[in-house]
Design a protein around this motif. Structure first.
Motif, PDB file in Angstrom:
ATOM      1  N   LEU A  87       0.634  -1.066  -0.177  1.00  0.00           N
ATOM      2  CA  LEU A  87       0.240   0.275   0.215  1.00  0.00           C
ATOM      3  C   LEU A  87       0.869   1.473  -0.112  1.00  0.00           C
ATOM      4  N   GLU A  88       1.904   1.133   1.317  1.00  0.00           N
ATOM      5  CA  GLU A  88       2.611   2.114   0.422  1.00  0.00           C
ATOM      6  C   GLU A  88       3.529   2.328  -0.489  1.00  0.00           C
ATOM      7  N   SER A  89       4.127   1.615  -1.241  1.00  0.00           N
ATOM      8  CA  SER A  89       4.485   1.725  -3.015  1.00  0.00           C
ATOM      9  C   SER A  89       3.317   2.478  -3.080  1.00  0.00           C
ATOM     10  N   LEU A  90       2.085   1.849  -3.674  1.00  0.00           N
ATOM     11  CA  LEU A  90       0.992   2.486  -4.094  1.00  0.00           C
ATOM     12  C   LEU A  90       0.925   3.919  -4.138  1.00  0.00           C
ATOM     13  N   PRO A 115      -9.542  -4.366  -1.813  1.00  0.00           N
ATOM     14  CA  PRO A 115     -10.394  -3.670  -1.572  1.00  0.00           C
ATOM     15  C   PRO A 115     -10.705  -2.919  -0.931  1.00  0.00           C
ATOM     16  N   ALA A 116     -12.074  -1.801  -1.131  1.00  0.00           N
ATOM     17  CA  ALA A 116     -12.291  -0.977  -0.149  1.00  0.00           C
ATOM     18  C   ALA A 116     -11.187  -0.365   0.793  1.00  0.00           C
ATOM     19  N   GLU A 117     -11.789  -1.340   2.295  1.00  0.00           N
ATOM     20  CA  GLU A 117     -11.058  -0.871   3.078  1.00  0.00           C
ATOM     21  C   GLU A 117      -9.211  -0.716   3.253  1.00  0.00           C
ATOM     22  N   LEU A 118      -8.942  -1.495   2.474  1.00  0.00           N
ATOM     23  CA  LEU A 118      -7.964  -1.361   1.973  1.00  0.00           C
ATOM     24  C   LEU A 118      -7.170   0.572   1.792  1.00  0.00           C
ATOM     25  N   LYS A 119      -8.111   0.755   0.478  1.00  0.00           N
ATOM     26  CA  LYS A 119      -8.468   1.651   0.359  1.00  0.00           C
ATOM     27  C   LYS A 119      -7.873   3.025   1.024  1.00  0.00           C
ATOM     28  N   MET A 122      -4.679   3.711   2.873  1.00  0.00           N
ATOM     29  CA  MET A 122      -3.845   3.809   2.496  1.00  0.00           C
ATOM     30  C   MET A 122      -4.466   5.157   2.295  1.00  0.00           C
ATOM     31  N   ASN A 123      -5.409   5.874   2.330  1.00  0.00           N
ATOM     32  CA  ASN A 123      -5.705   7.348   1.722  1.00  0.00           C
ATOM     33  C   ASN A 123      -5.541   7.497   3.237  1.00  0.00           C
ATOM     34  N   ARG A 124      -5.780   7.126   4.412  1.00  0.00           N
ATOM     35  CA  ARG A 124      -5.253   8.113   5.776  1.00  0.00           C
ATOM     36  C   ARG A 124      -4.156   7.704   6.460  1.00  0.00           C
ATOM     37  N   ARG A 125      -3.009   7.009   5.937  1.00  0.00           N
ATOM     38  CA  ARG A 125      -1.484   7.004   6.130  1.00  0.00           C
ATOM     39  C   ARG A 125      -1.149   8.370   5.385  1.00  0.00           C
ATOM     40  N   GLN A 126       0.091   8.680   6.326  1.00  0.00           N
ATOM     41  CA  GLN A 126       0.399   9.782   6.356  1.00  0.00           C
ATOM     42  C   GLN A 126       1.994   9.513   5.466  1.00  0.00           C
ATOM     43  N   LEU A 127       2.299   9.723   4.173  1.00  0.00           N
ATOM     44  CA  LEU A 127       3.429   9.708   3.886  1.00  0.00           C
ATOM     45  C   LEU A 127       5.045   9.969   5.237  1.00  0.00           C
ATOM     46  N   PRO A 128       5.964   9.587   5.149  1.00  0.00           N
ATOM     47  CA  PRO A 128       6.833  10.784   5.974  1.00  0.00           C
ATOM     48  C   PRO A 128       7.774  12.074   4.799  1.00  0.00           C
ATOM     49  N   ASP A 129       7.705  13.233   5.738  1.00  0.00           N
ATOM     50  CA  ASP A 129       8.217  13.827   4.471  1.00  0.00           C
ATOM     51  C   ASP A 129       9.332  13.592   3.481  1.00  0.00           C
TER      52      ASP A 129
END
Length: 422
Positions: A87-90, A115-119, A122-129
């Motif tokens: 998910l991080e790579s995507l 799946p929708a729950e994994l999407k 992924m959208n709620r995750r904040q990537l490091p700067d």
């Protein structure tokens, strides 16, 4: 005229060579299958009766289930971490590949697998700067797609196994609680929805008597019957090559029925013997697990490679098992050196007698090694060796096994508390 006879002779020679090649291939296949069969039977002839007997002890089964759930939790955590990395790579790929990018269609194809729950996760995750946002190439997207499919399949398979195992543990814990109940009505911790006719027949009273009393005795009786059959198989495997006197129990039984022209008894005995041999061999094949790559998972979670691997094993075992059975009942003329009518099976499948060392040694005396494999299984030598190599097995006298059982009990307790709170 000479040319015609010469051509005819060459065709005859080619036909003979093809027949020899076919016989050699059949012999090699049957020999390899016999080797696998002896290994599998050496394990199963002890493990099947012991498994039935241990299954009649709810405390043992519950501890074994705790042990399995503790080991499965490690695989579950690893599978979830792999999916998180995917998910991080995507998420990184979506930053550099916008709607107008040539690879955007390829990226959408990958997202269709998620799946929708994994999407949402992924959208709620904040990537490091400091996360690199280089644009992936087409090859890297293809590799990412392949990794996504494999990771999601692995996670789904493990989650399905987890759910089945947790439900089994809840049921075993309910059995342990209801065994001390005085009203003799089975009370599950979580209500189970059943259809009306089934609820009438399988009511709480019947369920209590079956799970708390009758089932244990049924398993013990089945274990004793399986143990007797295993002893008869081992004895017959060790002595079937001895034709005078006849020491093979199965050959003696069929000879008695043959003298009385009791064909029904012959059919019943043959079916029973082959059915038990098949159950022992095939049930062991279904348990084989090769480095978490090839194994059969319940609820249609087995991948295509594991199905092909298991199907290949089953196909290799069937012919030598039938030839071995014919030897046990003294119906294979190439093992029992007497003039008897050839069976239709050996007429089609052939024997293991192309090479003298195979016909006079391996296929006659190698089945005697089944006794050694049975003793090794009885004393759990293989399990102890695997534990020493780091592949932890369920051993009653092992400290690490006790730790895993306690860990599994805590995992189930936490899961139980979550279900109760919800």
């Amino acid at each position: 005229m000479m040319e015609r006879f010469g051509g005819k002779g060459r065709r005859t020679a080619r036909t003979a060579n093809r027949q020899k090649l076919k016989a050699i291939a059949s012999s090699a296949s049957n020999t390899w299958g016999l080797f696998l069969l002896v290994l599998l039977l050496g394990y199963a002839l002890v493990e099947v009766p012991r498994g039935l007997w241990n299954g009649s002890k709810p405390g043992y089964t519950l501890n074994y289930s705790y042990f399995k759930v503790a080991k499965l939790s490690l695989d579950k955590c690893e599978a979830e971490e792999t999916v998180d990395d995917i998910l991080e790579s995507l998420q990184i790929a979506t930053i550099s590949i916008g709607p107008g990018h040539p690879f955007h269609c390829n990226l959408e194809t990958i997202f269709q697998r998620i799946p929708a729950e994994l999407k949402d996760r992924m959208n709620r995750r904040q990537l490091p700067d400091d996360t690199p946002t280089d644009t992936p190439t087409e090859k890297s997207l293809i590799r990412l797609h392949r990794q996504t499919i494999k990771a999601l399949q692995t996670l789904q398979r493990i989650e399905t196994q987890w759910g089945i195992l947790v439900d089994k543990i809840f049921d075993l814990e309910d059995v342990a609680k209801n065994q001390v109940s005085h009203d003799r009505r089975f009370k599950p911790s979580f209500p189970i929805h059943r259809s009306l006719p089934f609820r009438i027949i399988y009511n709480p009273v019947v369920e209590w008597y079956w799970k708390c009393i009758v089932k244990d005795y049924v398993l013990k009786i089945a274990a004793i019957c399986a143990g007797c059959l295993s002893v008869a198989v081992v004895w017959s495997e060790v002595t079937f090559f001895n034709k005078s006197p006849v020491l093979s129990l199965f050959a003696q039984f069929l000879n008695l029925a043959k003298r009385n022209y009791d064909y029904f008894t012959i059919e019943v005995l043959s079916t029973l013997i082959i059915a038990y041999l098949c159950y022992c061999a095939y049930s062991t094949v279904l348990k084989i697990r090769v480095l978490n790559l090839y194994y059969l998972a319940p609820h249609h979670q087995t991948n295509e490679y594991s199905l092909i691997f298991s199907g290949m094993m089953l196909c290799r075992l069937t012919p030598p098992m039938c030839l071995n059975f014919l030897g046990l009942i003294h119906m294979d003329s190439h093992i029992i050196k007497t003039h008897i009518l050839e069976t239709h099976y050996t007429q089609v499948m052939g024997h293991m007698d192309v090479i003298s060392i195979i016909s006079d040694g391996f296929n006659v005396y190698f089945p005697m090694a089944i006794l050694a494999f049975c003793l090794a299984t009885y004393f759990s030598i293989g399990s102890r060796l695997l534990s020493m190599l780091g592949f932890q097995q369920f051993l009653d006298d092992d400290e690490f096994t006790t730790d895993l059982v306690d860990e599994g009990r805590e995992l189930i307790k936490r899961g139980n508390n979550k279900l109760i709170n919800h």
